[in-house]
Design an enzyme around this catalytic site. Sequence first.
Site, PDB file in Angstrom:
ATOM      1  N   ASP A 106       1.002  -1.144  -0.064  1.00 47.96           N
ATOM      2  CA  ASP A 106      -0.016  -0.018   0.001  1.00 47.96           C
ATOM      3  C   ASP A 106       0.580   1.132  -0.039  1.00 47.96           C
ATOM      4  O   ASP A 106       2.207   1.071   0.131  1.00 47.96           O
ATOM      5  CB  ASP A 106      -0.916   0.187   1.283  1.00 47.96           C
ATOM      6  CG  ASP A 106      -1.909   1.037   1.145  1.00 47.96           C
ATOM      7  OD1 ASP A 106      -2.400   1.701   0.243  1.00 47.96           O
ATOM      8  OD2 ASP A 106      -2.051   1.549   2.379  1.00 47.96           O
ATOM      9  N   SER A 107       0.192   2.452  -0.149  1.00 51.18           N
ATOM     10  CA  SER A 107       1.157   3.582  -0.065  1.00 51.18           C
ATOM     11  C   SER A 107       1.502   3.875   1.125  1.00 51.18           C
ATOM     12  O   SER A 107       2.539   4.777   1.343  1.00 51.18           O
ATOM     13  CB  SER A 107       0.129   4.737  -0.656  1.00 51.18           C
ATOM     14  OG  SER A 107      -0.870   4.897   0.414  1.00 51.18           O
TER      15      SER A 107
ATOM     16  N   TYR B  18      -1.383   8.403  -2.415  1.00 54.16           N
ATOM     17  CA  TYR B  18      -1.483   8.050  -3.885  1.00 54.16           C
ATOM     18  C   TYR B  18      -2.568   8.788  -4.561  1.00 54.16           C
ATOM     19  O   TYR B  18      -2.647   9.062  -5.754  1.00 54.16           O
ATOM     20  CB  TYR B  18      -1.441   6.549  -4.061  1.00 54.16           C
ATOM     21  CG  TYR B  18       0.048   5.787  -3.892  1.00 54.16           C
ATOM     22  CD1 TYR B  18       0.833   6.351  -3.517  1.00 54.16           C
ATOM     23  CD2 TYR B  18      -0.053   4.566  -4.313  1.00 54.16           C
ATOM     24  CE1 TYR B  18       2.164   5.685  -3.365  1.00 54.16           C
ATOM     25  CE2 TYR B  18       1.108   3.771  -4.119  1.00 54.16           C
ATOM     26  CZ  TYR B  18       2.247   4.155  -3.880  1.00 54.16           C
ATOM     27  OH  TYR B  18       3.336   3.462  -3.843  1.00 54.16           O
ATOM     28  N   GLY B  19      -3.710   8.647  -3.383  1.00 53.49           N
ATOM     29  CA  GLY B  19      -4.938   9.021  -4.001  1.00 53.49           C
ATOM     30  C   GLY B  19      -5.207  10.398  -4.523  1.00 53.49           C
ATOM     31  O   GLY B  19      -6.387  10.837  -5.177  1.00 53.49           O
TER      32      GLY B  19
ATOM     33  N   CYS C 282      -4.322  -1.576  -1.718  1.00 58.71           N
ATOM     34  CA  CYS C 282      -4.331  -0.146  -1.887  1.00 58.71           C
ATOM     35  C   CYS C 282      -5.577   0.004  -3.011  1.00 58.71           C
ATOM     36  O   CYS C 282      -5.501  -0.581  -4.030  1.00 58.71           O
ATOM     37  CB  CYS C 282      -3.322   0.351  -2.480  1.00 58.71           C
ATOM     38  SG  CYS C 282      -3.268   2.044  -3.111  1.00 58.71           S
ATOM     39  N   ASN C 283      -6.664   0.726  -2.712  1.00 58.90           N
ATOM     40  CA  ASN C 283      -7.953   0.717  -3.617  1.00 58.90           C
ATOM     41  C   ASN C 283      -7.320   1.634  -4.686  1.00 58.90           C
ATOM     42  O   ASN C 283      -7.697   1.416  -5.960  1.00 58.90           O
ATOM     43  CB  ASN C 283      -9.064   1.358  -2.866  1.00 58.90           C
ATOM     44  CG  ASN C 283      -9.646   0.377  -1.939  1.00 58.90           C
ATOM     45  OD1 ASN C 283     -10.685  -0.224  -2.501  1.00 58.90           O
ATOM     46  ND2 ASN C 283      -9.399   0.417  -0.560  1.00 58.90           N
ATOM     47  N   THR C 284      -6.779   2.444  -4.507  1.00 61.72           N
ATOM     48  CA  THR C 284      -6.317   3.519  -5.662  1.00 61.72           C
ATOM     49  C   THR C 284      -5.480   2.558  -6.723  1.00 61.72           C
ATOM     50  O   THR C 284      -5.882   2.939  -7.959  1.00 61.72           O
ATOM     51  CB  THR C 284      -5.475   4.568  -4.981  1.00 61.72           C
ATOM     52  OG1 THR C 284      -6.165   5.259  -3.997  1.00 61.72           O
ATOM     53  CG2 THR C 284      -5.046   5.613  -6.008  1.00 61.72           C
TER      54      THR C 284
ATOM     55  N   GLU D 216      -2.701   8.533   8.877  1.00 55.36           N
ATOM     56  CA  GLU D 216      -1.256   8.346   9.076  1.00 55.36           C
ATOM     57  C   GLU D 216      -0.652   9.053  10.112  1.00 55.36           C
ATOM     58  O   GLU D 216       0.376   8.686  10.754  1.00 55.36           O
ATOM     59  CB  GLU D 216      -0.553   9.253   7.791  1.00 55.36           C
ATOM     60  CG  GLU D 216      -0.769   8.246   6.274  1.00 55.36           C
ATOM     61  CD  GLU D 216       0.149   6.777   6.176  1.00 55.36           C
ATOM     62  OE1 GLU D 216       1.365   7.126   6.754  1.00 55.36           O
ATOM     63  OE2 GLU D 216      -0.359   6.125   5.649  1.00 55.36           O
TER      64      GLU D 216
ATOM     65  N   CYS E 233     -11.117   2.870   0.471  1.00 52.34           N
ATOM     66  CA  CYS E 233      -9.615   2.989   0.789  1.00 52.34           C
ATOM     67  C   CYS E 233      -9.110   2.431   2.001  1.00 52.34           C
ATOM     68  O   CYS E 233      -9.954   2.498   3.122  1.00 52.34           O
ATOM     69  CB  CYS E 233      -9.443   4.443   0.878  1.00 52.34           C
ATOM     70  SG  CYS E 233      -7.623   5.064   1.540  1.00 52.34           S
ATOM     71  N   THR E 234      -8.102   1.494   1.723  1.00 53.94           N
ATOM     72  CA  THR E 234      -7.571   0.761   3.001  1.00 53.94           C
ATOM     73  C   THR E 234      -6.927   1.741   4.405  1.00 53.94           C
ATOM     74  O   THR E 234      -7.134   1.008   5.492  1.00 53.94           O
ATOM     75  CB  THR E 234      -6.401  -0.161   2.726  1.00 53.94           C
ATOM     76  OG1 THR E 234      -5.525   0.559   2.066  1.00 53.94           O
ATOM     77  CG2 THR E 234      -7.157  -0.971   1.685  1.00 53.94           C
ATOM     78  N   HIS E 235      -6.934   2.762   4.020  1.00 56.65           N
ATOM     79  CA  HIS E 235      -6.629   3.762   5.336  1.00 56.65           C
ATOM     80  C   HIS E 235      -7.731   3.962   6.242  1.00 56.65           C
ATOM     81  O   HIS E 235      -7.850   4.151   7.254  1.00 56.65           O
ATOM     82  CB  HIS E 235      -6.083   5.136   4.901  1.00 56.65           C
ATOM     83  CG  HIS E 235      -4.713   5.110   4.610  1.00 56.65           C
ATOM     84  ND1 HIS E 235      -4.248   4.635   3.577  1.00 56.65           N
ATOM     85  CD2 HIS E 235      -3.678   5.860   5.196  1.00 56.65           C
ATOM     86  CE1 HIS E 235      -2.834   4.756   3.484  1.00 56.65           C
ATOM     87  NE2 HIS E 235      -2.645   5.572   4.634  1.00 56.65           N
TER      88      HIS E 235
HETATM   89  N1  DGL Z   1      -4.745   3.115   1.237  1.00 54.45           N
HETATM   90  C1  DGL Z   1      -4.726   3.552  -0.183  1.00 54.45           C
HETATM   91  C2  DGL Z   1      -6.206   3.114  -0.724  1.00 54.45           C
HETATM   92  O1  DGL Z   1      -6.665   2.312  -0.595  1.00 54.45           O
HETATM   93  C3  DGL Z   1      -3.912   4.696  -0.701  1.00 54.45           C
HETATM   94  C4  DGL Z   1      -4.565   6.124  -0.062  1.00 54.45           C
HETATM   95  C5  DGL Z   1      -3.548   7.159  -0.334  1.00 54.45           C
HETATM   96  O2  DGL Z   1      -2.341   6.892  -0.374  1.00 54.45           O
HETATM   97  O3  DGL Z   1      -4.160   8.114  -1.104  1.00 54.45           O
HETATM   98  O4  DGL Z   1      -6.494   3.749  -1.856  1.00 54.45           O
END
Ligand code: DGL
Length: 266
Positions: free
Chosen positions: A10-11, A42-43, A73-75, A153, A185-187
């Site tokens: 993931d990011s 990343y998003g 990571c969904n992105t 984060e 989003c996994t966050h």
């Molecule tokens: N956790 C990631 C996701 O699921 C990326 C979030 C990010 O870095 O913006 O999209």
Amino acid sequence: MNKSPIGIFDSGIGGLTVVKAIQAALPFERILYFGDTARVPYGTKSQVTVRKYAADDTAMLMRYQPKIIIVACNTVSALALDVVEKSCGHLPVTGVLKAGARLAAGVTRNKRIGVIGTQATVSSNAYGLAINQLNAEIEVFSQACPLFVPLAEEGFIDHPATKLVAAEYLSEIMQKGIDTLVLGCTHYPILRKVIEETVGPEITIIDSADAVALGTKELLMESGLLAFTQTESTPHLLVSDLPQKFSTLYQLFMGSAMPDVELVEV
Ligand code: DGL
């Protein structure tokens, strides 16, 4: 191959929500995790950039010869799953997005689903497409929540700032009559308590981590790749920046002892 690790990336810390689910479903598997903390988020980036990062992240995991790659990571799942598939040759690849879409489509009763995710994921409409492929009658309402990633984060798990931001982001989508909300989003599962309190008990929250873990277990069983050992090992953690910060957040979120985190260059 059986002894090889499950590679997850993931990011940043978001993919730890998937690590947690994998550990629960597959306690005897070795886990290799890469968090690209130098380049998170990343998003908010363009598709070209996310696709480049996806190739780099896959190459990083491939150095350790994993038996499967999980895109936590969904992105990346939305914008660059094909890049990951191409970069790892014959290895099985599984992403969080399809698992989340399947789970949500199976759970909704009124066929109105909300999806929250990064700007890149929401703009791609990947969830809408995946859900409508399963059931064309379902209406999907999306909302980007970019500030959730830095809040997670920073470890602002139950912070007043997170509550304020959640109220702001979720107010519109709550007026759409949804009965299901996908944490796309996994966050976001890190902030689940606040999100749950904001949307109330009537709405079913979908976290794709458990679905991915079950899918991975089935895949490893079918392909004869399950680990033979009966010993539990701590995940091998790699990050591209600030290992100490990652270690502290890992402890906060996973609730286990401070692990060793290795700094690597992407
Ligand atoms: N956790 C990631 C996701 O699921 C990326 C979030 C990010 O870095 O913006 O999209």
